[in-house]
Write a protein that holds these residues in place. Structure first.
Motif, PDB file in Angstrom:
ATOM      1  N   LYS A  12       0.814  -1.208   0.000  1.00  0.00           N
ATOM      2  CA  LYS A  12       0.000   0.000   0.000  1.00  0.00           C
ATOM      3  C   LYS A  12       0.857   1.273   0.000  1.00  0.00           C
ATOM      4  N   GLY A  13       0.497   2.207  -0.884  1.00  0.00           N
ATOM      5  CA  GLY A  13       1.149   3.505  -0.909  1.00  0.00           C
ATOM      6  C   GLY A  13       2.031   3.727  -2.112  1.00  0.00           C
ATOM      7  N   VAL A  14       2.544   2.658  -2.694  1.00  0.00           N
ATOM      8  CA  VAL A  14       3.381   2.749  -3.896  1.00  0.00           C
ATOM      9  C   VAL A  14       2.687   1.923  -4.977  1.00  0.00           C
ATOM     10  N   PRO A  15       2.061   2.566  -5.951  1.00  0.00           N
ATOM     11  CA  PRO A  15       1.216   1.849  -6.914  1.00  0.00           C
ATOM     12  C   PRO A  15       1.878   0.653  -7.580  1.00  0.00           C
ATOM     13  N   PHE A  16       3.161   0.745  -7.943  1.00  0.00           N
ATOM     14  CA  PHE A  16       3.770  -0.384  -8.646  1.00  0.00           C
ATOM     15  C   PHE A  16       4.109  -1.544  -7.715  1.00  0.00           C
ATOM     16  N   MET A  17       3.959  -1.339  -6.397  1.00  0.00           N
ATOM     17  CA  MET A  17       4.139  -2.429  -5.434  1.00  0.00           C
ATOM     18  C   MET A  17       2.803  -3.030  -5.001  1.00  0.00           C
ATOM     19  N   GLU A  18       1.723  -2.279  -5.124  1.00  0.00           N
ATOM     20  CA  GLU A  18       0.444  -2.711  -4.560  1.00  0.00           C
ATOM     21  C   GLU A  18      -0.047  -4.002  -5.216  1.00  0.00           C
ATOM     22  N   SER A  19      -0.350  -4.975  -4.365  1.00  0.00           N
ATOM     23  CA  SER A  19      -0.880  -6.284  -4.787  1.00  0.00           C
ATOM     24  C   SER A  19       0.021  -6.984  -5.799  1.00  0.00           C
ATOM     25  N   ASP A  20       1.288  -6.666  -5.785  1.00  0.00           N
ATOM     26  CA  ASP A  20       2.279  -7.342  -6.627  1.00  0.00           C
ATOM     27  C   ASP A  20       3.192  -8.132  -5.695  1.00  0.00           C
ATOM     28  N   ASN A  21       2.980  -9.434  -5.630  1.00  0.00           N
ATOM     29  CA  ASN A  21       3.664 -10.244  -4.628  1.00  0.00           C
ATOM     30  C   ASN A  21       5.156 -10.389  -4.881  1.00  0.00           C
ATOM     31  N   ARG A  22       5.630  -9.928  -6.037  1.00  0.00           N
ATOM     32  CA  ARG A  22       7.075  -9.935  -6.263  1.00  0.00           C
ATOM     33  C   ARG A  22       7.799  -9.062  -5.249  1.00  0.00           C
ATOM     34  N   TRP A  23       7.076  -8.059  -4.701  1.00  0.00           N
ATOM     35  CA  TRP A  23       7.696  -7.168  -3.734  1.00  0.00           C
ATOM     36  C   TRP A  23       7.754  -7.757  -2.324  1.00  0.00           C
ATOM     37  N   HIS A  24       7.388  -9.019  -2.196  1.00  0.00           N
ATOM     38  CA  HIS A  24       7.679  -9.707  -0.934  1.00  0.00           C
ATOM     39  C   HIS A  24       9.184  -9.979  -0.839  1.00  0.00           C
ATOM     40  N   TYR A  25       9.810 -10.279  -1.983  1.00  0.00           N
ATOM     41  CA  TYR A  25      11.223 -10.665  -1.979  1.00  0.00           C
ATOM     42  C   TYR A  25      12.078  -9.836  -2.936  1.00  0.00           C
ATOM     43  N   THR A  26      11.578  -8.699  -3.415  1.00  0.00           N
ATOM     44  CA  THR A  26      12.350  -7.882  -4.351  1.00  0.00           C
ATOM     45  C   THR A  26      13.083  -6.769  -3.613  1.00  0.00           C
ATOM     46  N   ARG A  27      14.345  -6.570  -3.984  1.00  0.00           N
ATOM     47  CA  ARG A  27      15.146  -5.489  -3.404  1.00  0.00           C
ATOM     48  C   ARG A  27      15.046  -4.229  -4.258  1.00  0.00           C
ATOM     49  N   THR A  46      16.311  -1.019  -6.247  1.00  0.00           N
ATOM     50  CA  THR A  46      17.446  -0.477  -6.984  1.00  0.00           C
ATOM     51  C   THR A  46      17.422   1.043  -6.804  1.00  0.00           C
ATOM     52  N   GLU A  47      18.446   1.720  -7.277  1.00  0.00           N
ATOM     53  CA  GLU A  47      18.450   3.176  -7.206  1.00  0.00           C
ATOM     54  C   GLU A  47      17.224   3.743  -7.927  1.00  0.00           C
ATOM     55  N   LYS A  48      16.864   3.120  -9.058  1.00  0.00           N
ATOM     56  CA  LYS A  48      15.721   3.588  -9.850  1.00  0.00           C
ATOM     57  C   LYS A  48      14.399   3.357  -9.128  1.00  0.00           C
ATOM     58  N   THR A  49      14.168   2.143  -8.624  1.00  0.00           N
ATOM     59  CA  THR A  49      12.882   1.861  -7.971  1.00  0.00           C
ATOM     60  C   THR A  49      12.768   2.598  -6.631  1.00  0.00           C
ATOM     61  N   PHE A  50      13.888   2.820  -5.959  1.00  0.00           N
ATOM     62  CA  PHE A  50      13.861   3.629  -4.733  1.00  0.00           C
ATOM     63  C   PHE A  50      13.350   5.031  -5.062  1.00  0.00           C
ATOM     64  N   ALA A  51      13.908   5.645  -6.082  1.00  0.00           N
ATOM     65  CA  ALA A  51      13.505   6.998  -6.465  1.00  0.00           C
ATOM     66  C   ALA A  51      12.037   7.027  -6.896  1.00  0.00           C
ATOM     67  N   GLU A  52      11.614   6.023  -7.673  1.00  0.00           N
ATOM     68  CA  GLU A  52      10.226   5.970  -8.125  1.00  0.00           C
ATOM     69  C   GLU A  52       9.267   5.793  -6.952  1.00  0.00           C
ATOM     70  N   ALA A  53       9.647   4.979  -5.984  1.00  0.00           N
ATOM     71  CA  ALA A  53       8.792   4.767  -4.810  1.00  0.00           C
ATOM     72  C   ALA A  53       8.693   6.045  -3.982  1.00  0.00           C
ATOM     73  N   MET A  54       9.807   6.746  -3.815  1.00  0.00           N
ATOM     74  CA  MET A  54       9.779   8.006  -3.086  1.00  0.00           C
ATOM     75  C   MET A  54       8.880   9.021  -3.794  1.00  0.00           C
ATOM     76  N   ASP A  55       8.985   9.087  -5.106  1.00  0.00           N
ATOM     77  CA  ASP A  55       8.128  10.001  -5.866  1.00  0.00           C
ATOM     78  C   ASP A  55       6.655   9.648  -5.655  1.00  0.00           C
ATOM     79  N   ALA A  56       6.329   8.358  -5.658  1.00  0.00           N
ATOM     80  CA  ALA A  56       4.945   7.908  -5.487  1.00  0.00           C
ATOM     81  C   ALA A  56       4.398   8.303  -4.123  1.00  0.00           C
ATOM     82  N   LEU A  57       5.260   8.359  -3.115  1.00  0.00           N
ATOM     83  CA  LEU A  57       4.846   8.737  -1.767  1.00  0.00           C
ATOM     84  C   LEU A  57       4.787  10.249  -1.576  1.00  0.00           C
ATOM     85  N   GLY A  58       5.199  10.994  -2.612  1.00  0.00           N
ATOM     86  CA  GLY A  58       5.153  12.451  -2.507  1.00  0.00           C
ATOM     87  C   GLY A  58       6.448  13.071  -2.078  1.00  0.00           C
TER      88      GLY A  58
END
Length: 278
Positions: A243-258, A260-272
């Motif tokens: 919840k809170g980061v659209p590309f992670m929501e209900s995507d079970n790959r994010w149970h075990y995904t680390r 990256t510099e890119k996804t960290f930045a994208e997640a921060m942007d999604a949170l505002g």
């Protein structure tokens, strides 16, 4: 005693998720999505319900929060950071050599009541704590958070039977019902059916709630404590994994995904938190 109202701004869900992302990126570790699903639940508990006299995580008269789904511990670490029990160095040093903070709940860390992650066991420990407090005649409460996939484990239901048999009305089980477990959806792995009906049949006072609606969570917790039936409580919280980061929501790959510099930045942007970079 509840955390003073003046401190409520410390428990902003967006900032809590930011802390989780900072920890996960710093430690190059996993379990982000399952931490995100319990952020609002923990926010409400720490803000309004858990008592820590003197803001001391080991205070003798404290309430107990048992995180049975120990892999979601980064969400609890975020709360402990808000309370000042952890500092920025703990967050940036997460999961690194010499860090006291592990990827699962560890009772050696003040503020974590159980060593959990071997799923199904933490709730039984919470039942034991509640029984001990009942026998002491205190007004302390025990909150135990479990994942819905964790309900596949037999000790959960043994603990529920014991809690009902002994009338542990100082115990509240909170189910993080996000519909997933490590290897798939709960419906695909082992269907759980109607959880409210199950816990009612086990002798619990039971309510369901939107697990991301803070006002509804708070009201449901208060309602359960006020029933006066002498029964243990169960709150079934419908949540979204990631919840809170659209590309992670209900995507079970994010149970075990680390991250990256890119996804960290994208997640921060999604949170505002635009422009926040590692």
């Amino acid at each position: 005693m509840p955390i003073p109202q003046a401190c409520d701004q410390r428990f902003a869900p967006g900032r809590m998720r930011q802390t989780v992302l900072n920890m996960a990126y710093a430690g190059s570790t996993v379990h982000i999505a399952c931490a995100f699903s319990i952020i609002e639940l923990l926010t409400v508990l720490y803000r309004s319900h858990l008592r820590y006299p003197g803001n001391n995580p080991r205070a003798e008269g404290r309430d107990y929060l048992v995180l049975s789904k120990g892999h979601g511990v980064m969400a609890q670490y975020a709360c402990m950071h808000e309370l000042g029990w952890l500092d920025d160095a703990h967050i940036q040093g997460y999961f690194k050599d010499g860090s006291a903070l592990k990827g699962l709940s560890d009772s050696r860390v003040p503020g974590l009541e159980v060593t959990s992650g071997s799923l199904g066991h933490g709730f039984s420990v919470g039942v034991g704590i509640a029984m001990g407090l009942q026998r002491k005649g205190t007004d302390q409460k025990v909150f135990a958070i479990v994942g819905d996939g964790e309900l596949n484990e037999g000790p959960i239901w043994e603990g529920a039977l014991v809690a009902a048999h002994h009338g542990l009305d100082n115990l509240m089980l909170i189910v993080d019902k996000n519909g997933f477990q490590a290897m798939g959806t709960t419906d695909d792995v082992l269907s759980l059916g109607d959880l409210s009906a199950k816990f009612l049949s086990f002798g619990f006072e039971t309510l369901e709630v939107d697990g991301h609606d803070e006002a509804a969570i708070d009201a449901a917790i208060r309602q359960l404590w006020q029933t006066g039936t002498g029964k243990p409580k169960a709150l079934i919280a419908r949540t979204v994994k990631g919840k809170g980061v659209p590309f992670m929501e209900s995507d079970n790959r994010w149970h075990y995904t680390r991250l990256t510099e890119k996804t960290f930045a994208e997640a921060m942007d999604a949170l505002g938190f635009s422009g926040v970079r590692p």
